[in-house]
Design an enzyme around this catalytic site. Structure first.
Site, PDB file in Angstrom:
ATOM      1  N   LEU A 113       0.778  -1.479  -0.227  1.00 37.43           N
ATOM      2  CA  LEU A 113       0.008   0.066   0.187  1.00 37.43           C
ATOM      3  C   LEU A 113       0.629   1.463  -0.218  1.00 37.43           C
ATOM      4  O   LEU A 113       2.074   1.906   0.422  1.00 37.43           O
ATOM      5  CB  LEU A 113      -1.071  -0.023   1.375  1.00 37.43           C
ATOM      6  CG  LEU A 113      -1.368  -1.223   1.426  1.00 37.43           C
ATOM      7  CD1 LEU A 113      -2.431  -1.446   3.016  1.00 37.43           C
ATOM      8  CD2 LEU A 113      -3.043  -1.170  -0.011  1.00 37.43           C
ATOM      9  N   PRO A 114      -0.109   2.593  -0.463  1.00 39.58           N
ATOM     10  CA  PRO A 114       0.940   3.187  -0.871  1.00 39.58           C
ATOM     11  C   PRO A 114       2.101   4.249   0.856  1.00 39.58           C
ATOM     12  O   PRO A 114       2.851   4.565   0.453  1.00 39.58           O
ATOM     13  CB  PRO A 114       0.061   4.406  -1.737  1.00 39.58           C
ATOM     14  CG  PRO A 114      -0.919   3.859  -2.005  1.00 39.58           C
ATOM     15  CD  PRO A 114      -0.912   2.367  -1.224  1.00 39.58           C
TER      16      PRO A 114
ATOM     17  N   THR B  85       6.039   0.448   1.449  1.00 40.69           N
ATOM     18  CA  THR B  85       7.646   0.731   1.740  1.00 40.69           C
ATOM     19  C   THR B  85       7.190   1.859   2.802  1.00 40.69           C
ATOM     20  O   THR B  85       5.769   3.051   2.826  1.00 40.69           O
ATOM     21  CB  THR B  85       7.643   1.960   0.566  1.00 40.69           C
ATOM     22  OG1 THR B  85       8.179   1.587   0.255  1.00 40.69           O
ATOM     23  CG2 THR B  85       9.047   3.178   1.528  1.00 40.69           C
TER      24      THR B  85
ATOM     25  N   LYS C 115      14.985   0.069   3.708  1.00 42.03           N
ATOM     26  CA  LYS C 115      14.137   0.397   2.294  1.00 42.03           C
ATOM     27  C   LYS C 115      14.139   1.991   2.141  1.00 42.03           C
ATOM     28  O   LYS C 115      14.649   2.927   1.521  1.00 42.03           O
ATOM     29  CB  LYS C 115      12.513   0.051   2.298  1.00 42.03           C
ATOM     30  CG  LYS C 115      11.795   0.936   0.852  1.00 42.03           C
ATOM     31  CD  LYS C 115      11.775  -0.127  -0.054  1.00 42.03           C
ATOM     32  CE  LYS C 115      12.573   0.831  -1.454  1.00 42.03           C
ATOM     33  NZ  LYS C 115      10.632   1.776  -2.556  1.00 42.03           N
TER      34      LYS C 115
ATOM     35  N   LYS D  88       7.341  11.970  -0.537  1.00 41.74           N
ATOM     36  CA  LYS D  88       6.788  11.057   1.067  1.00 41.74           C
ATOM     37  C   LYS D  88       7.774   9.952   1.166  1.00 41.74           C
ATOM     38  O   LYS D  88       7.638  10.106   2.777  1.00 41.74           O
ATOM     39  CB  LYS D  88       5.560   9.889   0.111  1.00 41.74           C
ATOM     40  CG  LYS D  88       4.342   8.879   0.885  1.00 41.74           C
ATOM     41  CD  LYS D  88       5.478   7.981   1.706  1.00 41.74           C
ATOM     42  CE  LYS D  88       5.167   6.856  -0.558  1.00 41.74           C
ATOM     43  NZ  LYS D  88       5.221   5.330  -0.229  1.00 41.74           N
TER      44      LYS D  88
END
Lengths: 293, 293, 293, 293
Positions: free
Chosen positions: B68-69, B99, B176, B245
């Site tokens: 998911l974002p 992420t 990440k 983001k």
């Protein structure tokens, strides 16, 4: 008998002493000076001439090389009754191999335009080991014809394949400063992500290897940081005070060409914070310590 | 007949669609859901089951994957009457491949400790092309036994040699985010030195090559920047709004683990300046433009 | 008949022209020079003597004042055959009223120690209007006895109640630079919070008044910002190029005394970003525009 | 008999305890809850009702006030079976007086639009002393009619002349965060110039007075810094961990409204550096120490 040009050399420190030894080995007659006369003893034993002033160096040489710590030192050996400009012949050649900024040479070029001096900037990388072994990388700014003419001089000091003519006058200074700036920026950027990742529970070695295997790889994270991780060595061979000096010159260059550089400016201040905290003689990789503990 | 576990998958966007196709190809029975039901058409044609809610996905699967974002989206599919936690069996497995930051999973682990859930974080790199080809790099955080047990699932989506168990829960997220942060920092650091050098008179190509040949080399200056220099391509495939983001998550992680990170914070703001100036959809390399003009 | 000392004055720009007029009005005999001889016409009509060089100014005066744009200009009028040091008598007095850094004077003090010169730094604030009206604020660094002796000279140019002896040599420079630095920092800090608040839906006037009524009040938010808000006036009377010059000196001072200053360095770069974007002649408050759009 | 509305109050910490006492004194019937039941003892003795959950508070009150440490706490008391939303009547009123960001309230407004709730944000300044004495400054965001209707409630807790309706929903949060941000920015900016000036030889008292007398004056340099200079008091009454929390919210707000804020971001990181070095409980003025010694 040699028909090589006589090289005047001002500045026999860590770098200059290696460079002059290689020039001498290549057969160039030398005229040298330095604030510490004892630094010339070996060269004189090898046939070099001692000069009492920069002016005298310039008067007795076919070309003059300066290898000095800061732009201010460069200015100091140029001007005044004892300065290079008081001794150099019209049309003579001056090569500044110091890590410096373009302004001192620019002022000479402007204020003494009628004298027809040939001026090149040719900063080096490779540290004192490169100077000693004649394997320096040299970034030359100036006219192509001058660079071609002086190539044998550079080849006596540097790796022939890494003597680069990088542009017109000033370009050599810029390339050298930007290399240093980018490396220092990589150091701080890497120190931050390593510290965050480790505090977040990642093993340091695993994190470094993940970065190396990723698009964020750099020579710093792949090689240079191992000096700290494997040996606790923050490179005291290059003192943080010198790194701060170079960072200051790099920001000065950004100022003079009008480029805003927020990240580079912050890197300079973080270096200065480390210098304030750990002392002038701490190694150039010491800012990493600000993110440890 | 398959005896592979049924995989629940929530989030069929750019990344998730490729990942689920590869899971299906590898023979894993799938139960999927997404805000856009049409994104599941092909999977359903291939035998996947559509679920009306994350709760239903969890109830019908042996393990649940989220892709998911943002952390907020992750939280949204966890909680509430329709959430994963309402459907997952005690002792069930949830793998978050988004992420993201560790907090949402940490809260589940703490607030539902008695349910014995197996929770892993496994963010990926490799972009949509890596998702489509099953060649993602996967950074897994969690218990070693879980990672070993789930390895076949990961191998259906990623390059077997680049599926790394990087530490305990949360470590995958951290790796990440730090890879992304360091790459973004390299971009801004490089943009500054290129702009300063060029304004100081160095040819852009010569400057880049000098940096590549120096200790300041990085994958960014050696490879990635060529996309801009050779093709004027700022990578619109990855929008700057997404980069912002990720940078925000990275600073959030630094906050939560207590590491001051001046340089990374400035990189985030420079990205945000570029986003404000060039729009949300500009490519992730657009901050370079702030130094061009 | 006057028995006032003869004042030599070098630098008849925006500030110097007003200051010399007030010295003349107070009865001090003047010897002046400037790169633009026409700038002295009115003073000469009033009885001042024109000198062909800084050396001549120094030779014909009881004390020499410099009022110049940058440290480099100060250095230029000190040294060389035509410089102040070539004309000033041993034990003579030099007052530098330029906004500058301590180094040029420190070098004179060190290199010419045997000459017994009395050297003071006395930068001013109050802009050209303060210079014209003789109401400058003056920050004097130097020996107390010198400051006392020279008080009548300062009082001819400044507000008697705001002529402050702020410390030993160099302290005057530092006070002036720190005032400017803090004001510039306030400007950027305020621009950010106003932009964020307005974008978050607060009326600009209400936000400003809330800040004024709060512990975050400053002269900038209470008074100076009104010039922009009420009149769209970014103070073109003080060009951003000069502000950048002052910010550079302030960072230079931080460097030379070894204080890391992350925030001030970022303020300098934001000013430089505004200068690059809006031009050298934009007003000193133009960085606010970076947050408007 | 009272016909004042019943006020529900969630959060009886340093601030909430003073605020509820003043509401009680003004005659408002109270229903209260807190994680620590003992914090309500005095209020209950005075007639307040204890509720077992936020839902119960909401069900028993005419309006609900939250006064909580972070946005996450606010979210936690809103949602779930025990949350405010489970107890509040349709068309009911919720006032969040926490220092927070707009998102939690925005989500309620969006996801529960059909319930017609009246939602206001009304953060305060004035610290626990202001809460205890009923002299808080209150920044209210919301509809004008609601603000007018609720004015008596605010006047029971705050100084009537400093209860400001600063805009639509969210504006109150923004004003509060921007006041804090600007004050923290002033602190760091001032710490830097004081440190540089003192290292450059200026007496600290003289420097401060020069700044106070200059255009760079601020409430911080004129008043607040005296707490450190005169008493060595870094304000441990407000812990640096809380200051970091507020700075994080302020950067979060800048992110969500799309304003780049380099200086504010650096201020946050310097605060985090001080927090890492001196501990979570150090006073909010502790970053000054980074520039001392």
């Amino acid at each position: 008998m040699t028909n090589l040009p006589t090289v005047g050399f001002i500045g026999l420190g860590n770098m200059g002493s290696g460079m002059t030894r290689n020039l001498q080995k290549a057969g160039f007659p030398l005229v040298v000076t330095d604030l510490r006369p004892e630094s010339a003893a070996e060269l004189i034993a090898g046939g070099a001439l001692w000069a009492e002033s920069p002016a005298q160096v310039a008067a007795l040489s076919d070309l003059v090389i300066t290898m000095l710590p800061t732009p201010r030192h460069v200015e100091a050996v140029l001007h005044g009754a004892d300065g290079i400009l008081a001794g150099i012949r019209d049309g003579g050649t001056w090569i500044d191999m110091s890590t410096s900024v373009p302004e001192p040479a620019e002022r000479v070029r402007r204020d003494f335009a009628e004298r027809g001096l040939r001026i090149l900037d040719a900063p080096v990388s490779g540290m004192s080991i490169g100077a000693a072994t004649g394997m320096l990388q040299i970034f030359v700014g100036g006219d192509a014809a001058d660079v071609a003419r002086l190539r044998p001089v550079f080849e006596a000091m540097g790796d022939p394949e890494r003597i680069l003519h990088v542009g017109a006058a000033g370009a050599g200074y810029a390339v050298k400063l930007m290399i240093n700036q980018l490396w220092f920026s990589h150091l701080v950027a890497t120190a931050e992500v390593l510290a965050i990742g480790v505090k977040a529970g990642v093993d340091l070695g695993v994190l470094r290897e993940s970065l190396v295997a990723s698009p964020a790889n750099s020579n710093f994270v792949q090689n240079d940081v191992l000096s700290i991780l494997d040996h606790g060595d923050y490179d005291e061979g290059f003192a943080i005070a010198l790194a701060c000096k170079d960072l200051g010159l790099s920001i000065d260059l950004a100022r003079s060409v009008g480029v805003p550089a927020e990240l580079s400016a912050v890197v300079e201040q973080i270096y200065r914070r480390a210098k304030a905290q750990y002392g002038d003689l701490a190694g150039e990789m010491t800012p990493v310590k600000l993110y440890e503990d």
